[in-house]
Design an enzyme around this catalytic site. Structure first.
Site, mmCIF file in Angstrom:
data_model
loop_
_atom_site.group_PDB
_atom_site.id
_atom_site.type_symbol
_atom_site.label_atom_id
_atom_site.label_comp_id
_atom_site.label_asym_id
_atom_site.label_seq_id
_atom_site.Cartn_x
_atom_site.Cartn_y
_atom_site.Cartn_z
ATOM 1 N N LYS A 1 0.811 -1.212 0.000
ATOM 2 C CA LYS A 1 0.000 0.000 0.000
ATOM 3 C C LYS A 1 0.854 1.276 0.000
ATOM 4 O O LYS A 1 0.453 2.304 -0.538
ATOM 5 C CB LYS A 1 -0.951 -0.007 1.193
ATOM 6 C CG LYS A 1 -2.025 -1.087 1.092
ATOM 7 C CD LYS A 1 -2.938 -1.072 2.290
ATOM 8 C CE LYS A 1 -4.052 -2.097 2.158
ATOM 9 N NZ LYS A 1 -3.555 -3.468 2.090
ATOM 10 N N GLU B 1 -2.739 6.820 7.603
ATOM 11 C CA GLU B 1 -3.189 7.852 6.684
ATOM 12 C C GLU B 1 -4.440 8.525 7.233
ATOM 13 O O GLU B 1 -5.077 8.019 8.160
ATOM 14 C CB GLU B 1 -3.469 7.270 5.296
ATOM 15 C CG GLU B 1 -4.587 6.256 5.263
ATOM 16 C CD GLU B 1 -4.714 5.585 3.900
ATOM 17 O OE1 GLU B 1 -3.749 5.614 3.116
ATOM 18 O OE2 GLU B 1 -5.787 5.013 3.638
ATOM 19 N N ASN C 1 -14.606 -2.679 8.817
ATOM 20 C CA ASN C 1 -13.891 -2.453 7.560
ATOM 21 C C ASN C 1 -13.908 -3.665 6.643
ATOM 22 O O ASN C 1 -13.098 -3.753 5.720
ATOM 23 C CB ASN C 1 -12.443 -2.005 7.822
ATOM 24 C CG ASN C 1 -12.382 -0.706 8.579
ATOM 25 O OD1 ASN C 1 -12.891 0.307 8.131
ATOM 26 N ND2 ASN C 1 -11.798 -0.743 9.763
ATOM 27 N N GLU D 1 -9.290 0.705 -5.763
ATOM 28 C CA GLU D 1 -10.268 1.140 -4.770
ATOM 29 C C GLU D 1 -10.102 2.631 -4.459
ATOM 30 O O GLU D 1 -8.984 3.132 -4.349
ATOM 31 C CB GLU D 1 -10.124 0.320 -3.489
ATOM 32 C CG GLU D 1 -10.374 -1.171 -3.699
ATOM 33 C CD GLU D 1 -10.445 -1.942 -2.394
ATOM 34 O OE1 GLU D 1 -10.141 -1.342 -1.334
ATOM 35 O OE2 GLU D 1 -10.793 -3.128 -2.419
ATOM 36 N N GLU E 1 -6.052 1.884 -2.746
ATOM 37 C CA GLU E 1 -5.094 0.819 -3.044
ATOM 38 C C GLU E 1 -5.518 0.129 -4.329
ATOM 39 O O GLU E 1 -6.631 0.329 -4.826
ATOM 40 C CB GLU E 1 -5.054 -0.209 -1.907
ATOM 41 C CG GLU E 1 -6.388 -0.894 -1.658
ATOM 42 C CD GLU E 1 -6.360 -1.832 -0.471
ATOM 43 O OE1 GLU E 1 -5.301 -2.422 -0.228
ATOM 44 O OE2 GLU E 1 -7.390 -1.970 0.199
ATOM 45 N N ASN F 1 -5.851 -3.756 -5.588
ATOM 46 C CA ASN F 1 -5.786 -5.177 -5.250
ATOM 47 C C ASN F 1 -5.406 -5.960 -6.492
ATOM 48 O O ASN F 1 -6.135 -5.965 -7.486
ATOM 49 C CB ASN F 1 -7.133 -5.660 -4.709
ATOM 50 C CG ASN F 1 -7.409 -5.110 -3.329
ATOM 51 O OD1 ASN F 1 -6.570 -5.199 -2.440
ATOM 52 N ND2 ASN F 1 -8.572 -4.512 -3.141
ATOM 53 N N ARG G 1 -5.501 -8.924 -7.566
ATOM 54 C CA ARG G 1 -6.106 -10.261 -7.519
ATOM 55 C C ARG G 1 -7.576 -10.138 -7.874
ATOM 56 O O ARG G 1 -8.098 -9.043 -8.090
ATOM 57 C CB ARG G 1 -5.981 -10.839 -6.109
ATOM 58 C CG ARG G 1 -6.560 -9.909 -5.042
ATOM 59 C CD ARG G 1 -6.603 -10.528 -3.676
ATOM 60 N NE ARG G 1 -6.875 -9.567 -2.611
ATOM 61 C CZ ARG G 1 -8.065 -9.105 -2.286
ATOM 62 N NH1 ARG G 1 -9.130 -9.514 -2.953
ATOM 63 N NH2 ARG G 1 -8.223 -8.228 -1.296
ATOM 64 N N PHE H 1 -21.267 -9.981 16.065
ATOM 65 C CA PHE H 1 -20.752 -10.613 14.856
ATOM 66 C C PHE H 1 -19.530 -11.479 15.134
ATOM 67 O O PHE H 1 -18.624 -11.583 14.310
ATOM 68 C CB PHE H 1 -20.419 -9.560 13.784
ATOM 69 C CG PHE H 1 -21.607 -8.771 13.341
ATOM 70 C CD1 PHE H 1 -22.420 -9.228 12.326
ATOM 71 C CD2 PHE H 1 -21.929 -7.569 13.960
ATOM 72 C CE1 PHE H 1 -23.530 -8.504 11.922
ATOM 73 C CE2 PHE H 1 -23.035 -6.839 13.568
ATOM 74 C CZ PHE H 1 -23.837 -7.303 12.544
#
Length: 845
Positions: free
Chosen positions: A218, A302, A342, A382, A395, A397, A399, A482
């Site tokens: 990142k 950040e 997140n 993203e 970032e 990704n 994949r 959760f």
């Protein structure tokens, strides 16, 4: 092996010699042959429905010319270096294109779905990820032993590990007993083939190791993005070395800040911090999680953009073998803002928030980034987008993303047309050096290829049709914060491929990695499946379709988040398109306590429960739920038009009480009047009811009900709406368990006389567990933050429990309490509700 992925029986592609076929058939068991799709016994007329033959062709005097042979598969065998639903997803595409597959598995996954779906399977170690799915040596050994030509990493595990990609592409394809071409070849052809294969390297089905290294990190990817002219978030472009260093950076940037893992994603190792203390704690917990998930504990800090939308652009790029140019496909954006810790829960495409002009600019910047790093394969860029349509690079990704199905389903002419993009297929073709398939390139809106035109795909590079929305289904308990849930799936029933009728119908896709009896272990991510709804019409239709699919999705044995997702889908703000990343925190500030039904919906629920109970009673020739009419009689064949009265207790005998007066008509429809009663009133006489009770009376019309007592579901038409309820049966007390709109209810249906007697029962008192701290989930005790004799404050850290590689801090629910005894042992496994800490009895207690 006689499965279709091994060879094809069509005349144009059948190359197996008759002798070899006969010997193969003789070695195979009859049951295996008959259970193979190629050898499924044909029913009468079934040849007319065959994919490859038609009745017209069979009756034709002149045989038609054979169709042109399909292109050869991009690989002769691939290994999927992953597990669960994503492994199954890749396996299905590989099989559809005639590619034999290899699965890898740990000893915990020996009976998993991906193992049974693959043509071959290799055990690579014990349950711990570090000793199996993350062990590069073991995975490479499986590649060599099986002769795989390509390796698809899925997502998570080694998918963004540059060292793994580099190691794979340095391997030569093993042409031992597992490799080599099939069919009849001349000696000269065999020699040429062997010479060619000696130089053949295994392909990593993803981007280059360099791209993974540069974009997967990142910190480095942010620098690359800035150089490519992509908007970025203010932050520290370097590695954070300590908690104090993190605090120093946070103070310079200004709170709030986000601490997150430099490698990986999925919300792991990520913390939002509003002060110095939270930064220090976030650094400690985040680095531990990052190390556990990705083998890399590096963190970055950040600026945290509050109330943003999480929006991402899917990319598929590849070198065109004819021109040598880099073809780049960008798809309509995905909205992934409904997140918990997140981690995404609901994703959709296109976004209800983004303007076409914003989309065009995002795509322009994404293409610049892809060209700058010469990126080839599927990837996702993203962004965070604020309410003013300002966007910031998060970032890239490198994949396949978990949520890729929503992009696939709306691409091109949409899922129902069949003319859409399969991203896994695109990855396979690009990795094989054949570039992006032409049929996908043809889906580009040429008038809008550079995002300059207003028409077509409204700013998208690849045109899109309709709307798709996806729910991730996790094995976790939404009623207990959760927390992960483990155990066997004792019942598992997937929804139908199409829900709704006529114009209201939606197509449903299930990407699952589980089967009935599957054991959810504590070793891996708790995702069970993804349920995706597609509507060619609108977002509203897609939302209703997903809700209907979840109503018909039965999972028993572990706790899961379906009730929570179902409640979100019914939320008015969500339906209107208000979906910032703060959505869950805003709408569920105290956590999730269950699905919320309106007063009328609860009255409808009571009527449906009464009718389900009546049907079950008729089957058993008696009243298992004590369904007697007001005069205390129970009739099987009486006057259907006669009004009957029962009491429906929602939540059991001590729950909410409803009087249901109903009539069943000749056409099977039911009209009812439902009145909420005061608890323990002891009487159903109208004269004894308080006035306010009459204000909660509802007239309900149930038009039809399709239900048999052996069914898992009851489908009803009530108040003009088609609805599905889950029926879980009764317990030993006659309590019937039903689920509607994700809301579980224990329902007891009684005669008026029984209810009057029940009013004399005393409600049992709950045991006081206030002096005990218990493990909220199965897991491992990582550490204690207190010692015996300590006096604790409200919210103080007591201990840390790890489950599914997530570190969960258990905090004190008391102030001024003294720790009496520590019951657990650090490093030991825990059961749910196992006592960890016992406080001494306080004098005031």
């Amino acid at each position: 092996d006689l499965r279709p992925s091994t060879f094809d029986l069509r005349p144009s592609t059948f190359v197996m010699s008759s002798g070899k076929l006969l010997s193969t058939l003789l070695r195979a068991s009859p049951s295996r042959i008959l259970n193979t799709p190629c050898f499924t016994p044909l029913s009468k007329g079934s040849i007319g429905r065959s994919k490859y033959f038609s009745a017209e062709a069979a009756s034709s005097k002149q045989p038609s010319s054979p169709p042109p042979p399909p292109p050869p598969p991009p690989f002769r065998k691939i290994l999927i270096a992953n597990r669960g639903e994503i492994a199954c997803r890749v396996l299905r595409t590989a099989r559809a294109h005639g590619i034999p597959t290899v699965a890898i598995y740990s000893t915990a996954d020996v009976k998993s779905a991906h193992v049974s779906l693959a043509d071959e399977a290799v055990c690579i170690g014990p349950p711990a990820s570090s000793e199996s799915y993350l062990d590069i040596d073991k995975v490479c050994r499986a590649i060599e032993e099986t002769g795989a030509e390509g390796v698809h990493p899925g997502y998570g595990f080694l998918s963004e590990n540059a060292r793994f990609a580099e190691r794979v592409e340095a391997m030569e394809v093993n042409e031992g007993p597992h490799g080599g071409p099939t069919g009849v070849e001349t000696n000269e052809e065999k020699k040429k083939e062997k010479k060619k294969e000696k130089e053949k390297k295994v392909k990593f089905i993803g981007p280059s190791a360099h791209a993974i290294q540069s974009l997967g990190d990142k910190i480095q990817s942010k620098l690359i993005a800035e150089a490519a002219g992509v908007s970025t978030i203010p932050g520290f472009n370097g590695v954070v070395t300590s908690p104090d260093h993190a605090v120093e950076i946070a103070q310079e940037i200004g709170y709030p800040v986000m601490i997150k893992a430099s490698s990986g994603g999925g919300g792991k190792g990520m913390r939002i911090c509003y002060d110095d203390a939270q930064v220090k704690e976030g650094y400690r917990l985040g680095s531990a999680e990052a190390k556990s998930f990705f083998g890399d504990d590096c963190l970055l800090v950040e600026k945290y953009v509050e109330d943003p939308h999480h929006i991402e652009i899917q990319v598929l790029s590849g070198r065109n073998p004819a021109t040598g140019e880099l073809d780049i496909l960008c798809f309509a954006e995905r909205e992934c803002s409904i997140q918990r810790r997140n981690q995404k829960v609901i994703e959709e495409s296109p976004s209800p928030h983004l303007l076409p002009s914003t989309r065009r600019e995002m795509i322009r910047q994404v293409k610049s980034l892809v060209r700058n790093v010469d990126y080839e394969s599927a990837g996702t860029v993203e962004f965070l987008v604020d309410k003013h349509q300002n966007f910031y690079f998060l970032e890239m990704n490198t994949r396949l993303q978990v949520e890729h199905p929503v992009t696939e389903l709306i691409s091109g002419d949409g899922y129902d047309s069949g003319n859409y993009v399969d991203l896994v297929h695109g990855m396979l073709e690009v990795a094989a050096g054949r570039g992006i398939p032409q049929k996908y390139l043809d889906l580009v809106d040429r008038s809008n290829a550079e995002g300059e035109a207003e028409d077509g795909g409204e700013g998208a590079n690849v045109r899109y049709t309709g709307h798709a929305i996806e729910a991730r289904i996790y094995a976790e308990d939404p009623f207990r914060g959760f927390l992960p849930s483990t155990g066997p799936l004792v019942k598992y029933v997937e929804p139908p491929p199409v829900v709704g009728e006529g114009e209201e119908s939606c197509h449903i896709r299930i990407d699952a990695g589980v089967v009935p009896g599957y054991n959810v272990s504590p070793f891996y991510d708790p995702i069970l499946s993804k349920v995706i709804s597609y509507s060619a019409r609108s977002r509203g239709h897609a939302i209703r379709g997903l809700g209907s699919a979840l109503d018909q999705y039965l999972l028993k044995g572990v706790q899961h988040n379906v009730p929570f997702v179902r409640d979100v889908l019914r939320n008015r703000d969500f339906v209107k398109g208000y979906t910032p990343t703060s959505f869950i925190g805003e709408h569920y500030p105290d956590g999730f306590s269950g699905g919320r039904l309106s007063k009328k919906e609860t009255a409808e629920f009571a009527v449906i429960a009464r009718e389900i109970g009546r049907k079950r009673g008729l089957l058993m020739k008696g009243p298992p739920l004590a369904l007697a009419n007001a005069r205390g009689n129970y009739s099987h064949d009486g006057d259907e038009e006669e009004e009957e009265e029962v009491v429906v207790c929602m939540g059991g005998i001590f729950g909410d009480i409803y009087r249901v007066s109903s009539k069943t008509h000749d056409d099977g429809s039911v009209t009812a009047n439902v009145t909420k009663m005061p608890k323990n009133s002891g009487s159903l006489d109208a004269g004894s009811e308080p006035e306010e009770a009459e204000e909660e009376s509802h007239a309900i019309a149930l038009s039809s009900m399709d239900y048999e007592p052996a069914d898992n579901f009851a489908k009803v038409v009530i108040s003009g709406e088609i609805r599905a309820l889950q029926v879980h049966g009764e317990d030993e007390t006659g309590m019937l368990k039903l689920t509607m709109y994700g809301s579980d209810e224990d329902v007891l249906v009684m005669s008026p006389g029984e209810y009057q007697l029940a009013c004399h029962m005393n409600e049992p008192k709950q045991k006081d567990l206030g002096n005990f701290v218990m493990s909220p989930m199965p897991g491992t005790l990582i550490s204690y933050g207190v010692q015996e004799g300590d006096i604790v404050e409200m919210g103080q850290e007591l201990c840390v429990v790890e489950a599914m590689k997530m570190q969960n801090v258990i905090r004190s629910h008391k102030a001024g309490a003294k720790v009496g005894k520590l019951h657990g042992v650090v490093g030991a496994s825990l059961r749910a509700d196992e006592v960890l800490i016992e406080f001494e009895q306080m004098e005031s207690e």
